[in-house]
Design an enzyme around this catalytic site. Structure first.
Site, PDB file in Angstrom:
ATOM      1  N   HIS A  15       0.817  -1.220   0.000  1.00 24.38           N
ATOM      2  CA  HIS A  15       0.000   0.000   0.000  1.00 24.38           C
ATOM      3  C   HIS A  15       0.854   1.275   0.000  1.00 24.38           C
ATOM      4  CE1 HIS A  15      -3.944  -1.870   1.765  1.00 24.38           C
ATOM      5  NE2 HIS A  15      -3.917  -1.900   0.449  1.00 24.38           N
ATOM      6  N   GLU A  16       0.417   2.239  -0.785  1.00 25.72           N
ATOM      7  CA  GLU A  16       1.014   3.581  -0.803  1.00 25.72           C
ATOM      8  C   GLU A  16       2.526   3.574  -1.057  1.00 25.72           C
ATOM      9  OE1 GLU A  16      -0.881   6.054  -1.052  1.00 25.72           O
ATOM     10  OE2 GLU A  16      -2.617   4.778  -0.683  1.00 25.72           O
ATOM     11  N   GLY A  17       2.959   2.729  -1.958  1.00 22.94           N
ATOM     12  CA  GLY A  17       4.371   2.675  -2.320  1.00 22.94           C
ATOM     13  C   GLY A  17       5.077   1.539  -1.617  1.00 22.94           C
TER      14      GLY A  17
END
Length: 565
Positions: A420-422
């Protein structure tokens, strides 16, 4: 009976004894607050977590959202929990009073929301995304956009999403193809497809506000040509906008929050700010979401730890003496079980300290320190609180991987957070490639100053000397990697750098907690001191081998040929 969702005693220690959040009430923004209001919010979040969020955690995992081609159906308990949170006026906890917010410090708001994340990470995901979406529009949107979209989100009438990824681009946002065509009335018409968009379709509220990255034809190539648009599910006149899902993604964990393939077919969108500055704006939400993902990972690791601890105290098995007639002992009496529990404690309490420290930096508006710690605050908990969940399963033994107990779900839920998110790789490139060198190394220097202050405060304590040696070695290796001129080799091992950097930062966080515990008596403080010692004895030494590898500028991965696999 102590909660197995989160430890209020630990939160009080971190907030009031270590971070001294009461001091924030001397600032004009927080002048209306006090220890009493902070405690009230924490109490309320704990109550909501126990009553509305935790009870349906396993239910939403077993009965994930369903799409019949027209409507997405989510179990009703999700809506009830979100409405309860909204009715308590908690969505706007940290927002400006003029928007209907409570202007609470981010440190307190994050601590409160941690209860919700630990109780039910899927349902809390709808709220986390909504809060981050509203924060972005409140900062960069027009007054009309704030009134139209932010205020209803804070009231719980709307939810929010972030729509970045596309199937052909993934994390390479320069390669997105969603386009936004200008319209005569100043709005835009969006065409394209987005993938992995959480919370983008459901019947939980009146409207869903998507923040969408797209390119206006004729703009610059790559990321410099990306603009940001507000694309609601329903337009102001109540008509359905041209945004719809073509299907749901079915994940190994966090099954209770919808994850969609989102199609834009001439959808009406409203430009946020200036054209071609969309990625700059979106980073505001992305960074908030990264910190949110990190805290979510902490929460899952923490609740798994508490549940395995409770089990270890209650489960009799084996004996400490060879007499088979002697009574069995709880498994917590066995040294290896203590090791696994102590490792979990060191991971989750250290990570919670880091997450709240970052929130405190946000309250201080210390962007230099927050910038350099954000990749670590996202990735370190995602890796090591996941390891805590793995150890929780191990403590429960055969029961650990059955669905009868919660710990297997916590592991599955947390396994999504390293992505998630990078991913770790993206965060490591950000840390090594940007954050440690930005502004002439100012962020790294600011962090070094704080670490050095803690070491000085610890005086001649052996833990201080150990941290000093590790931090100096990290600084030396970092300088050497850049001095080598072999950027390719340095970046090839950036994930190792992130892990080593993160472990040393967590050692610093533990030394901070160790110093606050001081020589105070009682089981709680004894546990803090022992967890700090464990981290310094068992975990910090791992960084020596990693720093050796980094210093060597090893090219093994670079030299590996495709055909050799």
């Amino acid at each position: 009976m102590k909660s197995t969702i989160l430890s209020r005693r630990d939160l009080d220690f971190l907030l009031y004894e270590w971070l001294r959040v009461e001091e924030l009430t001397t600032r004009p923004r927080f002048a209306e607050h006090s220890r009493e209001t902070f405690d009230g919010v924490l109490d309320l979040c704990e109550q909501l977590a126990e009553r509305y969020f935790a009870p349906h955690n396993k239910l939403s995992d077993a009965h994930e959202p369903q799409f019949d081609g027209t409507t997405v159906t989510v179990i009703p308990e999700v809506k009830a929990a979100i409405e309860a949170f909204a009715k308590a006026d908690l969505i706007g906890m940290s927002f400006d009073a003029e928007l209907g917010g409570a202007q609470l410090p981010a440190t307190v708001a994050q601590a409160g929301f941690a209860w919700i994340s630990a109780a039910n990470t899927s349902t809390s995901g709808y709220l986390m995304l909504t809060i981050a979406n509203a924060n972005l529009i409140a900062k960069f949107g027009s007054p009309e956009q704030i009134e139209t979209f932010v205020e209803p989100m804070l009231a719980g009438r709307f939810t929010g999403t972030m729509a970045l990824s596309e199937t052909q681009a993934g994390s390479s946002l320069a390669d997105i193809t969603t386009r936004a065509e200008p319209h005569d009335d100043g709005s835009y018409r969006l065409h394209g497809t987005k993938m992995w968009i959480s919370g983008a379709e459901h019947e939980l509220c009146e409207n869903i506000i998507n923040l969408v990255l797209a390119k206006i034809p004729g703009g610059p190539a790559g990321t410099k040509g990306i603009s940001l648009f507000i694309v609601p599910k329903f337009l102001e006149d109540g008509t359905r906008n041209g945004v719809a899902i073509s299907g749901l993604n079915h994940k190994m964990g966090q099954r209770g929050i919808t994850n969609t393939v989102l199609n834009f077919d001439g959808a009406v969108g409203y430009l946020v700010g200036e054209p071609h500055r969309g990625l700059v704006y979106m980073f505001h939400m992305m960074n908030e979401a990264r910190l949110g993902v990190g805290m979510g990972a902490v929460a899952l690791g923490y609740t798994g730890y508490l549940k395995s601890l409770e089990y270890a105290r209650e489960r009799p098995q084996g004996r400490l003496v060879k007499d088979p007639a002697s009574p069995q002992v709880p498994i917590i009496a066995h040294a290896d079980v203590k090791r696994m529990l102590l490792a979990q404690k060191a991971y989750v309490e250290g990570a919670l300290g880091l997450a709240l420290y970052c929130a405190r930096l946000a309250d201080e508006e210390n962007t230099a320190l927050l910038d350099i710690l954000t990749p670590i605050a996202k990735s370190w908990p995602s890796q090591w609180c996941l390891e805590a969940n793995s150890l929780a399963i191990q403590v429960l033994g055969g029961y650990g991987y059955t669905r009868e107990y919660d710990v297997e779900q916590h592991y599955r839920d947390n396994r999504l957070n390293p992505i998630h998110e990078g991913t770790h790789g993206i965060q490591s490139l950000d840390l090594l490639g940007r954050k440690v060198t930005q502004n002439g190394g100012a962020s790294l220097a600011a962090l070094s100053e704080r670490v050095s202050a803690t070491i000085a405060q610890a005086g001649d304590d052996p833990l201080a000397a150990q941290l000093q040696a590790s931090w100096q070695r990290l600084a030396t290796v970092t300088a050497g990697m850049f001095a080598s001129g072999d950027v390719e080799a340095a970046m090839a091992n950036s994930a190792i750098y992130l892990e080593a950097f993160g472990h040393i930062v967590i050692a610093w966080i533990w030394l901070e907690q160790y110093l606050v515990a001081g020589d105070q008596g009682g089981d709680f403080y004894d546990g803090k001191r022992q967890a700090a010692r464990f981290f310094f004895r068992y975990e910090l030494p791992k960084t020596a081998a990693q720093l050796d590898l980094l210093e060597s500028m090893d090219r093994t991965t670079l030299e590996m040929a495709d055909s050799w696999f």
